[in-house]
Write an enzyme that holds these catalytic residues in place. Structure first.
Site, PDB file in Angstrom:
ATOM      1  N   GLU A 185       0.829  -1.207   0.000  1.00 50.11           N
ATOM      2  CA  GLU A 185       0.000   0.000   0.000  1.00 50.11           C
ATOM      3  C   GLU A 185       0.866   1.261   0.000  1.00 50.11           C
ATOM      4  O   GLU A 185       1.781   1.405   0.808  1.00 50.11           O
ATOM      5  CB  GLU A 185      -1.001   0.036   1.163  1.00 50.11           C
ATOM      6  CG  GLU A 185      -2.058   1.137   1.003  1.00 50.11           C
ATOM      7  CD  GLU A 185      -2.787   1.087  -0.347  1.00 50.11           C
ATOM      8  OE1 GLU A 185      -2.255   1.668  -1.322  1.00 50.11           O
ATOM      9  OE2 GLU A 185      -3.869   0.471  -0.426  1.00 50.11           O
ATOM     10  N   ASP A 240      -7.214  -0.258  -3.225  1.00 53.34           N
ATOM     11  CA  ASP A 240      -8.299   0.722  -3.331  1.00 53.34           C
ATOM     12  C   ASP A 240      -9.112   0.518  -4.600  1.00 53.34           C
ATOM     13  O   ASP A 240      -9.820   1.403  -5.044  1.00 53.34           O
ATOM     14  CB  ASP A 240      -7.729   2.144  -3.297  1.00 53.34           C
ATOM     15  CG  ASP A 240      -6.832   2.451  -4.489  1.00 53.34           C
ATOM     16  OD1 ASP A 240      -6.498   1.514  -5.253  1.00 53.34           O
ATOM     17  OD2 ASP A 240      -6.456   3.631  -4.661  1.00 53.34           O
TER      18      ASP A 240
END
Length: 498
Positions: free
Chosen positions: A221, A297
């Site tokens: 991430e 995401d």
């Protein structure tokens, strides 16, 4: 040493009796998720591997192994999907935990798909064989993705986990992010260290390996990492085998990347050491969702092909992973034909005649860059005959398929752009080559060929209001309408007019 010897003996002497997840269990790091559309990953597994849905009536069926522990029954899919299109709706978890992968929902990144949901993969876009038995992988085009935000038993926080995936080492791009592994449960970026997933591709915004890529890296991430250095681990090589095994594993204060040729040989270690030297990655804050083909995401601009993969509880030993690699090699992954129907000959000049009842005198042609259908006959002008003739070339992106060069403008090819067909000059780019590669199959209405995009295998040459599109069987655009789809995408191949 005894543990290593036992694992190797299991892997090499009893490959039929032991699947990857049996080997992980023997090593004390059991699978908590196991996904494959090609084979069972436990020696005793005989349940559903995946589910397909056909375009003709939206009915579904499950595809299981031919026998317990065996290869997927591709014949069941082929029969069910005959004369129509099929997509993969579910990739079932073989562990019994219910960690199935389904159509990814909207997330922090919303792509162009309807309502923010990702597309589903074609059920026929990635044919392979395993020891001579046909099976299908999961061909992820940009905009396609699968997810489970309520997974059970996956690692959370800084807990240890392992992962491997078998991928197509020649199908990738530089967009974000072709991943398999642990991600956020909200489908949103919740901060550094909230993911730990395998990444494969040539994205260079965050980190890279050596050479030009593609690389096996970790998506943690807000960063793709090849080692401890944020930008570069020169020990993480470019890897381009047709079938690759990609491994990422992590535990407190330590993580590793390993990889190798899934069709032969052993694994190499590309990194084993400290967590990245940036804030937020030690300790990790994993959330335990599972993703395939997308970022945490829902970033869905990447592409790749997935055949099998697992996630484990605990940090697997190299010995366990080496035994799993031996099992993968013994599974015998190999390429197979990408086409069917009436054969095309490279170098020949062809014409493509529509088969829809309204339009049987119309042929695929072009006016400048625009591709359309036009009425063509022996009495047509020389210019029109040339515009309706195409030279068959080996596929620019995949030689197992084909590209179609314009007869009147040599060096220009049929390609899709925003899903409209165009004739453009070949600029030599990877993107152009992929957009201009197509895989014919037996015509969906029983006539001639239906010509499928290699890079978006749910999409076919379709005439709609006499213009040409790369259309899917149902979708958000008018040219995706299901009415007369099979007729509109079926073309009789004839000798070129010029």
């Amino acid at each position: 040493m005894r543990a290593l010897l036992a694992l190797v003996l299991v892997a090499t002497s009893s490959l039929v009796a032991a699947g990857p997840c049996d080997l992980y269990a023997s090593g004390g790091t059991p699978c908590v998720a196991a996904h494959s559309t090609t084979r069972a990953l436990f020696n005793s597994f005989n349940g559903a591997l995946y589910q397909v849905q056909r375009g003709s009536d939206s009915k579904t069926t499950n595809i299981s192994p031919v026998s317990a522990g065996g290869v997927a029954n591709a014949a069941t899919q082929d029969s069910f999907c005959a004369s129509t299109t099929c997509v993969i709706t579910t990739i079932f978890d073989q562990t019994g935990r219910g960690n199935h992968l389904t159509q990814a929902p909207p997330g922090g990144f919303r792509g162009p798909e309807a309502n923010g949901f990702d597309n589903l993969a074609s059920a026929t876009g990635a044919p392979v064989t395993l020891n001579g038995r046909k099976a299908y992988g999961v061909f992820i085009s940009p905009g396609t993705g699968y997810r489970n935000n309520a997974a059970s038993g996956t690692a959370k926080g800084d807990a240890a986990q392992g992962m491997y995936a078998v991928l197509d080492g020649t199908h990738f791009n530089g967009a974000c992010c072709f991943d398999y592994g642990n991600a956020e449960t909200s489908s949103r970026d919740t901060g550094n260290g909230h993911m730990e997933a395998i990444y494969f591709g040539t994205e260079t915004t965050w980190g890279t390996g050596s050479g030009n890529g593609p690389w096996i890296m970790a998506d943690l991430e807000n960063g793709l990492f090849s080692g401890s250095n944020v930008k570069l681990n020169s020990g993480d090589p470019t890897i381009t085998n047709r079938f690759i095994t990609a491994v990422v594993k992590g535990q407190p204060n330590n993580w590793a990347i390993r990889g190798g040729n899934a069709a032969s040989g052993s694994l190499s270690t590309f990194w084993n050491g400290a967590r990245p030297n940036a804030s937020g990655y030690n300790p990790m804050s994993k959330e335990g969702a599972i993703i395939l083909g997308i970022g945490g995401d829902n970033s869905d601009s990447a592409q790749g092909t997935f055949y099998e993969g697992v996630m484990t509880s605990g940090f697997p030993s190299d010995a366990t992973e080496n035994a799993v690699q031996a099992n993968i090699v013994a599974a015998g992954y190999a390429t197979t034909s990408m086409t069917s129907g009436p054969a095309l000959t490279v170098g020949s000049s062809i014409s493509l005649r529509a088969t829809t009842a309204c339009c049987t005198t119309r042929f695929l042609a072009h006016t400048g860059a625009a591709v359309n259908t036009q009425v063509v006959s022996s009495s047509s002008s020389t210019a029109l005959k040339q515009q309706a003739s195409w030279t068959v070339r080996a596929g620019l992106a995949n030689s197992a398929c084909f590209s179609f060069e314009s007869r009147d403008t040599p060096g220009s090819f049929l390609r899709h752009f925003n899903f409209a067909l165009q004739v453009n000059a070949n600029d030599g780019s990877k993107q152009f080559n992929e957009d201009a590669t197509f895989c014919p199959q037996a015509g969906l209405n029983g006539q001639g060929n239906s010509i499928r995009s290699w890079s978006f295998p749910t999409r076919f040459f379709r005439h709609f209001n006499n213009n040409l599109f790369a259309a899917s069987n149902g979708g958000v655009d008018q040219f995706d309408a299901t009415a007369s789809f099979n007729d509109d995408v079926s073309w009789v191949v004839g000798t070129g007019f010029a």
